[in-house]
Design a protein around this motif. Structure first.
Motif, PDB file in Angstrom:
ATOM      1  N   TRP A  93      33.269  40.077  44.828  1.00 52.05           N
ATOM      2  CA  TRP A  93      32.092  40.830  45.323  1.00 52.05           C
ATOM      3  C   TRP A  93      31.791  41.205  46.827  1.00 52.05           C
ATOM      4  O   TRP A  93      32.372  40.489  47.598  1.00 52.05           O
ATOM      5  CB  TRP A  93      31.019  40.013  44.842  1.00 52.05           C
ATOM      6  CG  TRP A  93      30.454  39.961  43.302  1.00 52.05           C
ATOM      7  CD1 TRP A  93      29.774  40.687  42.611  1.00 52.05           C
ATOM      8  CD2 TRP A  93      30.949  38.871  42.734  1.00 52.05           C
ATOM      9  NE1 TRP A  93      29.839  40.415  41.168  1.00 52.05           N
ATOM     10  CE2 TRP A  93      30.501  39.033  41.185  1.00 52.05           C
ATOM     11  CE3 TRP A  93      31.576  37.617  42.708  1.00 52.05           C
ATOM     12  CZ2 TRP A  93      30.765  38.105  40.205  1.00 52.05           C
ATOM     13  CZ3 TRP A  93      31.797  36.742  41.823  1.00 52.05           C
ATOM     14  CH2 TRP A  93      31.364  37.168  40.476  1.00 52.05           C
ATOM     15  N   THR A 144      21.728  41.205  46.534  1.00 55.67           N
ATOM     16  CA  THR A 144      22.447  41.898  45.369  1.00 55.67           C
ATOM     17  C   THR A 144      24.071  42.387  45.940  1.00 55.67           C
ATOM     18  O   THR A 144      23.924  42.816  46.919  1.00 55.67           O
ATOM     19  CB  THR A 144      22.127  43.452  44.900  1.00 55.67           C
ATOM     20  OG1 THR A 144      20.503  43.030  44.451  1.00 55.67           O
ATOM     21  CG2 THR A 144      22.773  43.723  43.781  1.00 55.67           C
ATOM     22  N   PRO A 170      27.255  43.988  45.314  1.00 57.37           N
ATOM     23  CA  PRO A 170      28.069  45.214  44.608  1.00 57.37           C
ATOM     24  C   PRO A 170      29.326  44.572  43.998  1.00 57.37           C
ATOM     25  O   PRO A 170      30.205  43.892  45.001  1.00 57.37           O
ATOM     26  CB  PRO A 170      28.007  46.255  45.528  1.00 57.37           C
ATOM     27  CG  PRO A 170      27.139  45.899  46.672  1.00 57.37           C
ATOM     28  CD  PRO A 170      27.026  44.432  46.840  1.00 57.37           C
ATOM     29  N   ASP A 175      27.458  43.952  39.407  1.00 64.23           N
ATOM     30  CA  ASP A 175      27.062  43.375  40.496  1.00 64.23           C
ATOM     31  C   ASP A 175      26.412  42.009  40.179  1.00 64.23           C
ATOM     32  O   ASP A 175      26.044  41.524  39.090  1.00 64.23           O
ATOM     33  CB  ASP A 175      25.775  44.331  40.768  1.00 64.23           C
ATOM     34  CG  ASP A 175      26.117  45.649  41.337  1.00 64.23           C
ATOM     35  OD1 ASP A 175      26.953  45.979  41.469  1.00 64.23           O
ATOM     36  OD2 ASP A 175      25.074  46.540  41.573  1.00 64.23           O
ATOM     37  N   ASP A 177      23.380  39.244  41.484  1.00 65.23           N
ATOM     38  CA  ASP A 177      22.216  39.034  41.996  1.00 65.23           C
ATOM     39  C   ASP A 177      22.231  37.396  42.295  1.00 65.23           C
ATOM     40  O   ASP A 177      22.171  36.805  41.582  1.00 65.23           O
ATOM     41  CB  ASP A 177      20.797  39.532  41.278  1.00 65.23           C
ATOM     42  CG  ASP A 177      20.732  40.843  41.474  1.00 65.23           C
ATOM     43  OD1 ASP A 177      20.063  41.346  42.344  1.00 65.23           O
ATOM     44  OD2 ASP A 177      21.447  41.674  40.527  1.00 65.23           O
TER      45      ASP A 177
END
Length: 228
Positions: free
Chosen positions: A161, A177, A179, A185, A187
């Protein structure tokens, strides 16, 4: 993982506790090894703590089981519909988590519940491996406490991530968040740790914990109980 002996201080402590035991558990056989994550391998929600408790997970062999912190966490998970029962007593008590996996950045019980930064970093490959296995399904993570928050983001980055710089500061209710290249994605939600210090003083109340869990479950696409 259960055979890891990479951190001498943690190995000595977990095994010493398993030998000497607490009087209330004198008739029990302690696990006394690294404690693996608990929950389905295709979980959509990850809960990340700090480390096993000396007479909790280090005794039972299951994260957040058999101690006061676990009592609070699993009760809240049950209250919002993410656990099959409100208690976690031992590894064979029938508890099942619904779409949730519980783990920690350090898998051995540390003295005074305080792993060192070096121990955190030494244990990171285990967390990265777990995150990579969860990547196809996991969509939200609840990180309990500032130590877990500091440990989590380098692991999230290694697992694929994108982590912003500077790294977001920890705070209860913080949401970030992260990406992913394929669009899956993650959170990440900050939550005060379910330690006795926080729960006994009211810094973290059951209602506060349930609110974070409901928010994370909603983002993860899990069914949960409203208003619980």
């Amino acid at each position: 993982m259960a055979g890891c002996r990479a951190c001498p201080r943690l190995v000595d402590w977990r095994e010493e506790v398993a030998r000497t035991k607490r009087a209330a558990f004198a008739d029990q056989t302690y696990w006394g090894r690294p404690v693996p994550g608990f929950g389905p391998p295709d979980a959509r929600l990850l809960i990340l703590g700090l480390a096993p408790a000396a007479h909790g997970g280090n005794r039972t062999g299951r994260m957040f089981t058999g101690d006061r912190s676990g009592d609070v966490l699993y009760r809240a998970l049950y209250d919002v519909g993410l656990a099959s029962q409100p208690t976690a007593v031992h590894a064979d008590d029938g508890l099942a988590l619904h779409g949730v996996r519980v783990t920690s950045p350090v898998h051995c019980a540390p003295p005074a519940n305080k792993p060192t930064p070096r121990e955190r970093d030494t244990c990171r490959p285990w967390l990265v491996r777990e995150l990579r296995l969860l990547r196809p399904t996991v969509r939200a993570a609840v990180v309990l406490g500032a130590f877990g928050w500091q440990a989590a983001f380098p692991a999230f980055a290694e697992a694929g991530w994108s982590v912003p710089r500077p790294r977001p500061a920890f705070g209860h209710g913080t949401r970030v968040t992260l990406p992913a290249p394929n669009g899956d994605d993650l959170d990440v939600f900050g939550c005060f740790h379910v330690s006795q210090r926080n729960t006994f003083t009211g810094r973290l109340t059951p209602a506060m914990l349930r609110e974070v869990l409901r928010d994370a479950a909603r983002v993860a696409g899990l069914p949960y109980l409203e208003g619980s």
